[in-house]
Enzyme design. Sequence first.
Site, PDB file in Angstrom:
ATOM      1  CG  HIS A 372      25.689 -32.316 -12.070  1.00  0.00           C
ATOM      2  ND1 HIS A 372      24.575 -32.892 -12.761  1.00  0.00           N
ATOM      3  CD2 HIS A 372      25.258 -31.927 -11.050  1.00  0.00           C
ATOM      4  CE1 HIS A 372      23.710 -32.672 -12.277  1.00  0.00           C
ATOM      5  NE2 HIS A 372      23.674 -32.282 -11.192  1.00  0.00           N
ATOM      6  CE  LYS A 563      27.232 -32.592 -27.578  1.00  0.00           C
ATOM      7  NZ  LYS A 563      26.738 -33.478 -26.545  1.00  0.00           N
ATOM      8  NE  ARG A 564      27.857 -23.021 -22.109  1.00  0.00           N
ATOM      9  CZ  ARG A 564      27.870 -22.396 -20.792  1.00  0.00           C
ATOM     10  NH1 ARG A 564      26.513 -22.464 -20.084  1.00  0.00           N
ATOM     11  NH2 ARG A 564      28.654 -21.383 -20.581  1.00  0.00           N
ATOM     12  CE  LYS A 569      29.575 -29.728 -22.957  1.00  0.00           C
ATOM     13  NZ  LYS A 569      28.706 -30.988 -22.584  1.00  0.00           N
ATOM     14  CB  THR A 671      19.885 -34.160 -20.726  1.00  0.00           C
ATOM     15  OG1 THR A 671      20.212 -32.856 -20.794  1.00  0.00           O
ATOM     16  CG2 THR A 671      19.966 -34.730 -19.430  1.00  0.00           C
ATOM     17  CE  LYS A 675      17.157 -31.870 -23.156  1.00  0.00           C
ATOM     18  NZ  LYS A 675      17.504 -31.020 -22.880  1.00  0.00           N
TER      19      LYS A 675
END
Length: 836
Positions: A372, A563-564, A569, A671, A675
């Site tokens: 992952h 998101k985290r 990110k 993901t 969405k």
Amino acid sequence: MSRPLSDHEKRKQISVRGLAGVENVTDLKNNFNRHLHFTLVKDRNVATKRDYYFALANTVRDHLIGRWIRTQQHYYEKDPKRVYYISLEFYMGRALQNTMVNLALENACDEAMYQVMNTPIGVRGGLSGGKHGRLSCFLDSMATLGLAAYGYGIRYEFGIFNQKIVSGWQVEEADDWLRYGNPWEKARPEYMRPVHFYGRTEHHPDGVKWVDTQVVLALPYDTPVPGYRNNVVNTMRLWSAKAPCEFRLQDFNVGGYVEAVLDKNLAENISRVLYPNDNFFEGKELRLKQEYFVVAATLQDIIRRYKTSKFGSMEAVRTDLDGLPNKVAIQLNDTHPALAIPELMRVLVDEEMLTWENAWDICVRTCAYTNHTVLPEALERWPIDLFQQLLPRHLEIIYEINRRHLERVASLYPGDVDRMRRMSLIEEGGQKRVNMAHLCIVGSHAVNGVARIHSDILKATVFKDFYEMDPYKFQNKTNGITPRRWLVMCNPGLAEVIAERIGDDFIRDLDQLKKLIKFVNDDAFIRDVAKVKQENKMKFAVHLEEHYKVKINPNSMFDLQVKRIHEYKRQLLNCLHIITFYNRIKKEPNKHWTPRTIMIGGKAAPGYHTAKMIIRLITAIGEIVNNDPVVGDRLKVIFLENYRVTLAEKAIPAADLSEQISTAGTEASGTGNMKFMLNGALTIGTMDGANVEMAEEAGEDNLFIFGMRVDDVEAMDRKGYNALEYYNRIPELKQAIDQIAGGFFSPKQPDLFKDIVSLLMYHDRFKVFADYGDYIKCQEKVSALYKNAKEWTKKVIYNIAGCGKFSSDRTIAQYAREIWGMEPSLEKFPAPDEKR
């Protein structure tokens, strides 16, 4: 003008279409009242919302139980191959609504509740909560595809923390999710299993014994997982740690009784709390205990079921374990359950007395591993000393696996000592460690990444040596999401608009969305899609104004990054765009700017200082921007507190723009990006993770792609990244950084963000400045297109039409056929009241 339909009424329309009959409302009403009075022992006049929720949950659960029992009976009789998905994290989200959708009960429940309470379910807010994880989509799809599947994990007493924002800072609060009980789970003490820790090994002529261990009991709790309208109900089994109840009588006499009882807590701490780190490895003994606890209990359960299957007996009947890989597939979700490999070897060699060679063949053919992450700090590398103390037999087994593995490497690559060092399961130099990813690769027959670019990176860099040696092992399985939760449940308005055009088979077969292409120039469809989006935005704007006391312009572009919180990110890149946009408005206040409401949400790991500072920067920018009268409602910045699935179900359908802006080559898949795409948002993103395949499916022209590609990032790594060069060359970037550094956003504490500035200028592994210029230009294109509502909505339709690939049904069908050796089935099981 007629009143617009509520979300619940829209979902009812979809749930009724195509059904032969609707459940008897009177029966549901009677069952609800029975549960309220007898299960909960409540009088209607004093019952609370929670009592109503539990009564309804129990009523719906009654419809699950018969299907659940019949499904498990079917598996025992037919003895199909079973797949076991082992993960350290399962967050299932709202079970009530999901179950009603999957059992086609929503319409009848709604009518029954309306008759009981004079209120439809859809507006009785606050009755259900909960968390969600990437794997609930997989479990939903496994049941929908008729696979004999089991999810195994830990029943944490405390889940991922609740996030509060206090004076702009993240504060963590415990998530006591079991405080009021859980109506969906069933304790199964008859399947309790012992798990051993510590101790020592004894080597005898007839084998190895692991002795003088400490025992913890694993108590299973089962949760039903219904498929979509096929009467299949699979099981998620979560283990809870319990201390053995063996107190010696003499402890009463010497005063040790109380201490002995208190010691129970030490054993039961194993399932107390979920470690909240994401993409970061923390080598704590309790975490290693959790990892062994779940695999040891699960493997005992798997072997018990394998031996007794088709016989329905608790006593072992099938004794030949050579057939295990034909009846059992074990999927290791990341490296956290990697100990399944040495544990299976221990059981086969030490307890079942198989030869090493035979046991190893069974082990490799049974296990498969999903990777992952490619971030080095996230890869698990456990110190040998900790292993030796906690799991001495498993360390011996790992050493033997490694010895044989390195013999093979040496025979294939004679004299290549450096390759042997790189491929060893044991890392030398400094503190010796076990590399869990290497253990997973060597002990599995299949290794997969979760998006094509991610799988390619694994083969080219992270696991290059292993790929060269065993290329046949490596596969890709691009992630997916379940359209039941992420469209029908959370965005019924859009689901209904789609169903009116193409029917509702897309709920089971998301590829059907391709049919929407022919409506891309249909003015009525364009209007309907835009209207649903606007309704979702109005509802979310009301929610935001209630919770954040910020006046929202519902006609502004809703720009979301949820998101985290993590450097890779690149929430900081988003912050730099916000500041740049703010400065431009201030410079030219009379220009016609495209208004934006920019929302960022996500949790920072409690020990991750930089992530917590990023949250503080976002809230600080919001404090300045939101109170500037010159800017007005043209720009608002909101940090979405405690982002979780219940909030995602409101936010995602309301989003216009989805920010997927990680440095190319760092995000495995994502993901959330899928969405947003399915719910009618356009994506601004880098060519990273699943964004690459999203651009392929929807057409790259229909996404806002910017920034360096993986090759560019690698070239920059070789050349060297110099942030100062960008800072000195781009005036707007320099201005933004100077404002952060000079205290413009923190006037009471001017040096508050000095660590963030230092990070961006001198220690930024994720090259924020390198993509800044292209990102700002791309955001200008976004703003320009948003002014043309019709063209914007056409791109939205292309995106929705391109979502078929990103169904978790497709993902799971590929896992089943290409890794597990199982064939999905769309066969519908008979309902409990039908003859088999």
